[in-house]
Design a protein around this motif. Structure first.
Motif, PDB file in Angstrom:
ATOM      1  N   LEU A 107       0.833  -1.204   0.000  1.00 41.71           N
ATOM      2  CA  LEU A 107       0.000   0.000   0.000  1.00 41.71           C
ATOM      3  C   LEU A 107       0.866   1.252   0.000  1.00 41.71           C
ATOM      4  CD1 LEU A 107      -2.946   0.831  -0.051  1.00 41.71           C
ATOM      5  CD2 LEU A 107      -2.954   0.816   2.455  1.00 41.71           C
ATOM      6  N   MET A 108       1.999   1.196   0.686  1.00 41.35           N
ATOM      7  CA  MET A 108       2.936   2.321   0.674  1.00 41.35           C
ATOM      8  C   MET A 108       3.498   2.551  -0.727  1.00 41.35           C
ATOM      9  SD  MET A 108       4.932   1.495   4.253  1.00 41.35           S
ATOM     10  CE  MET A 108       6.110   2.848   4.176  1.00 41.35           C
ATOM     11  N   ILE A 109       3.842   1.463  -1.421  1.00 40.35           N
ATOM     12  CA  ILE A 109       4.371   1.599  -2.785  1.00 40.35           C
ATOM     13  C   ILE A 109       3.297   2.162  -3.708  1.00 40.35           C
ATOM     14  CG2 ILE A 109       5.281   0.341  -4.773  1.00 40.35           C
ATOM     15  CD1 ILE A 109       6.505  -1.656  -2.749  1.00 40.35           C
ATOM     16  N   PHE A 110       2.060   1.671  -3.573  1.00 37.13           N
ATOM     17  CA  PHE A 110       0.946   2.182  -4.368  1.00 37.13           C
ATOM     18  C   PHE A 110       0.786   3.688  -4.152  1.00 37.13           C
ATOM     19  CE2 PHE A 110      -3.617   3.325  -4.397  1.00 37.13           C
ATOM     20  CZ  PHE A 110      -3.885   3.137  -5.748  1.00 37.13           C
ATOM     21  N   PHE A 111       0.840   4.108  -2.891  1.00 42.65           N
ATOM     22  CA  PHE A 111       0.731   5.527  -2.551  1.00 42.65           C
ATOM     23  C   PHE A 111       1.898   6.313  -3.141  1.00 42.65           C
ATOM     24  CE2 PHE A 111       1.537   8.982   0.589  1.00 42.65           C
ATOM     25  CZ  PHE A 111       0.369   9.695   0.402  1.00 42.65           C
ATOM     26  N   PHE A 112       3.095   5.745  -3.038  1.00 37.43           N
ATOM     27  CA  PHE A 112       4.318   6.419  -3.503  1.00 37.43           C
ATOM     28  C   PHE A 112       4.257   6.700  -4.997  1.00 37.43           C
ATOM     29  CE2 PHE A 112       8.672   6.546  -5.055  1.00 37.43           C
ATOM     30  CZ  PHE A 112       9.295   7.365  -4.126  1.00 37.43           C
ATOM     31  N   VAL A 113       3.866   5.708  -5.796  1.00 41.22           N
ATOM     32  CA  VAL A 113       3.903   5.892  -7.251  1.00 41.22           C
ATOM     33  C   VAL A 113       2.772   6.797  -7.740  1.00 41.22           C
ATOM     34  CG1 VAL A 113       5.042   3.671  -7.633  1.00 41.22           C
ATOM     35  CG2 VAL A 113       2.545   3.798  -7.734  1.00 41.22           C
ATOM     36  N   GLN A 114       1.766   7.014  -6.909  1.00 40.38           N
ATOM     37  CA  GLN A 114       0.650   7.864  -7.304  1.00 40.38           C
ATOM     38  C   GLN A 114       0.920   9.346  -7.101  1.00 40.38           C
ATOM     39  OE1 GLN A 114      -1.672   6.433  -9.123  1.00 40.38           O
ATOM     40  NE2 GLN A 114      -3.339   5.848  -7.792  1.00 40.38           N
ATOM     41  N   ILE A 115       1.889   9.667  -6.249  1.00 46.58           N
ATOM     42  CA  ILE A 115       2.127  11.062  -5.872  1.00 46.58           C
ATOM     43  C   ILE A 115       3.347  11.623  -6.596  1.00 46.58           C
ATOM     44  CG2 ILE A 115       2.590  12.621  -3.942  1.00 46.58           C
ATOM     45  CD1 ILE A 115      -0.190  11.292  -3.894  1.00 46.58           C
ATOM     46  N   ASP A 116       3.150  12.746  -7.269  1.00 42.83           N
ATOM     47  CA  ASP A 116       4.265  13.425  -7.949  1.00 42.83           C
ATOM     48  C   ASP A 116       5.049  14.309  -6.987  1.00 42.83           C
ATOM     49  OD1 ASP A 116       3.693  12.310 -10.448  1.00 42.83           O
ATOM     50  OD2 ASP A 116       2.200  13.848 -10.871  1.00 42.83           O
ATOM     51  N   ASN A 117       4.321  15.010  -6.119  1.00 42.23           N
ATOM     52  CA  ASN A 117       4.961  15.953  -5.203  1.00 42.23           C
ATOM     53  C   ASN A 117       5.410  15.220  -3.940  1.00 42.23           C
ATOM     54  OD1 ASN A 117       5.844  18.109  -3.710  1.00 42.23           O
ATOM     55  ND2 ASN A 117       3.805  19.031  -3.418  1.00 42.23           N
ATOM     56  N   LYS A 118       6.620  14.683  -3.991  1.00 39.52           N
ATOM     57  CA  LYS A 118       7.142  13.894  -2.871  1.00 39.52           C
ATOM     58  C   LYS A 118       7.539  14.762  -1.669  1.00 39.52           C
ATOM     59  CE  LYS A 118       7.136   9.860  -5.104  1.00 39.52           C
ATOM     60  NZ  LYS A 118       6.592  10.195  -6.425  1.00 39.52           N
ATOM     61  N   LYS A 119       7.560  16.091  -1.855  1.00 36.35           N
ATOM     62  CA  LYS A 119       7.914  16.980  -0.750  1.00 36.35           C
ATOM     63  C   LYS A 119       6.688  17.412   0.055  1.00 36.35           C
ATOM     64  CE  LYS A 119      12.064  18.831  -2.991  1.00 36.35           C
ATOM     65  NZ  LYS A 119      12.769  20.058  -3.466  1.00 36.35           N
ATOM     66  N   ASN A 120       5.518  17.035  -0.388  1.00 39.77           N
ATOM     67  CA  ASN A 120       4.288  17.394   0.316  1.00 39.77           C
ATOM     68  C   ASN A 120       4.293  16.776   1.715  1.00 39.77           C
ATOM     69  OD1 ASN A 120       1.418  17.030   1.202  1.00 39.77           O
ATOM     70  ND2 ASN A 120       1.035  18.130  -0.699  1.00 39.77           N
ATOM     71  N   PRO A 121       4.053  17.572   2.772  1.00 44.79           N
ATOM     72  CA  PRO A 121       4.059  17.032   4.148  1.00 44.79           C
ATOM     73  C   PRO A 121       3.068  15.895   4.346  1.00 44.79           C
ATOM     74  CG  PRO A 121       4.078  19.428   4.177  1.00 44.79           C
ATOM     75  CD  PRO A 121       3.840  19.025   2.756  1.00 44.79           C
ATOM     76  N   THR A 122       1.904  15.986   3.707  1.00 45.54           N
ATOM     77  CA  THR A 122       0.904  14.921   3.839  1.00 45.54           C
ATOM     78  C   THR A 122       1.425  13.613   3.268  1.00 45.54           C
ATOM     79  OG1 THR A 122      -0.950  16.472   3.793  1.00 45.54           O
ATOM     80  CG2 THR A 122      -1.429  14.200   3.189  1.00 45.54           C
ATOM     81  N   PHE A 123       2.179  13.692   2.179  1.00 37.42           N
ATOM     82  CA  PHE A 123       2.780  12.499   1.581  1.00 37.42           C
ATOM     83  C   PHE A 123       3.703  11.808   2.577  1.00 37.42           C
ATOM     84  CE2 PHE A 123       6.649  10.903  -0.533  1.00 37.42           C
ATOM     85  CZ  PHE A 123       6.118   9.823  -1.205  1.00 37.42           C
ATOM     86  N   ARG A 124       4.583  12.577   3.186  1.00 43.92           N
ATOM     87  CA  ARG A 124       5.556  12.001   4.115  1.00 43.92           C
ATOM     88  C   ARG A 124       4.878  11.459   5.370  1.00 43.92           C
ATOM     89  NH1 ARG A 124      10.363  16.637   3.699  1.00 43.92           N
ATOM     90  NH2 ARG A 124      10.810  16.308   1.479  1.00 43.92           N
ATOM     91  N   LEU A 125       3.907  12.187   5.884  1.00 45.89           N
ATOM     92  CA  LEU A 125       3.211  11.753   7.101  1.00 45.89           C
ATOM     93  C   LEU A 125       2.383  10.494   6.850  1.00 45.89           C
ATOM     94  CD1 LEU A 125       2.088  15.212   8.509  1.00 45.89           C
ATOM     95  CD2 LEU A 125       3.704  13.628   9.584  1.00 45.89           C
ATOM     96  N   THR A 126       1.781  10.401   5.673  1.00 43.52           N
ATOM     97  CA  THR A 126       0.991   9.209   5.352  1.00 43.52           C
ATOM     98  C   THR A 126       1.889   7.976   5.290  1.00 43.52           C
ATOM     99  OG1 THR A 126      -0.580  10.555   4.103  1.00 43.52           O
ATOM    100  CG2 THR A 126      -0.634   8.182   3.723  1.00 43.52           C
TER     101      THR A 126
END
Length: 235
Positions: free
Chosen positions: A45-64
């Motif tokens: 699920l983490m990999i699925f989330f990772f490949v879906q997001i372009d903005n890897k610097k977004n705080p929500t991305f890192r916290l999720t």
């Protein structure tokens, strides 16, 4: 872009396969299959989330990702909760941290005043507080002193998590709000079933392990899907 979509579909298919394997392991009581499948769920699920997001610097991305990592630690610990109570407490602690991270994420989604009065806020919170209080009251006599404190704190945090998910309504797109809210709601069902099955002697929830894992995985996937939508719309 097409390549990323293909990667996401592949990872999602693997997540679905791991989910089916895990549910079957609970149904058939195949512990070896559970040991293989359960540790794969959150990383996929983490990999699925990772490949879906372009903005890897977004705080929500890192916290999720941090929340999902904590959930993975909790999953691993709860595999062995029957062998030693410390594993159960470790799993509970890991999920507690995951819920606290989700609370912070959901709170950060609220970027403008809601305009709700205190009475409206109370009415919003009442169903969750009441359901948590009823469940805790039922469990109370079955819990040791230490577990009374631990379960109370955990119940309070998950009720707050669901309430904060509800507060995202009107702050993000309706689809993002619905996905996250339904995910939080399924977390209550999953944790409630787990608590009843773990602590109440003699209770017989049909296929409790299957119910707990199915609702848990729906919860996690729904929250992740909702947060993907939020990050995309705010990027």
């Amino acid at each position: 872009m097409d390549e990323l979509k293909s990667q996401a579909k592949l990872v999602l298919a693997l997540f679905g396969a791991a989910t089916l394997a895990n549910l079957f392991s609970k149904y058939a009581k195949l512990f070896w299959l559970e040991q293989v499948s359960k540790p794969l769920l959150m990383p996929l699920l983490m990999i699925f989330f990772f490949v879906q997001i372009d903005n890897k610097k977004n705080p929500t991305f890192r916290l999720t990702l941090a929340a999902l990592f904590c959930a993975w630690v909790g999953d691993a610990a709860l595999l062995y909760d029957k062998t030693n109570s410390l594993f159960f407490l470790a799993g509970l602690s890991a999920f507690l941290v995951a819920h606290l991270i989700y609370i912070f994420i959901f709170r950060s989604s609220v970027v403008s005043p809601s305009g709700r009065t205190w009475s409206q806020i109370g009415l919003d919170a009442f169903p969750f507080v009441a359901s948590g209080a009823i469940l805790y009251g039922y469990l109370y006599t079955w819990l040791s002193f230490e577990m009374k404190i631990a379960v109370f704190v955990y119940a309070a945090v998950i009720v707050l998590m669901v309430y904060m998910a509800l507060q995202r309504t009107g702050q993000v797109s309706s689809q993002s709000a619905k996905w996250v809210y339904y995910g939080a709601f399924f977390f209550i069902i999953s944790d409630g079933c787990l608590a009843l099955d773990t602590f109440v002697y003699g209770i017989n929830i049909p296929y409790a392990g299957v119910v707990v894992m199915l609702t848990y995985l729906i919860a996690q996937f729904s929250i992740v899907r909702g947060l993907i939508l939020e990050i995309e719309e705010r990027s």
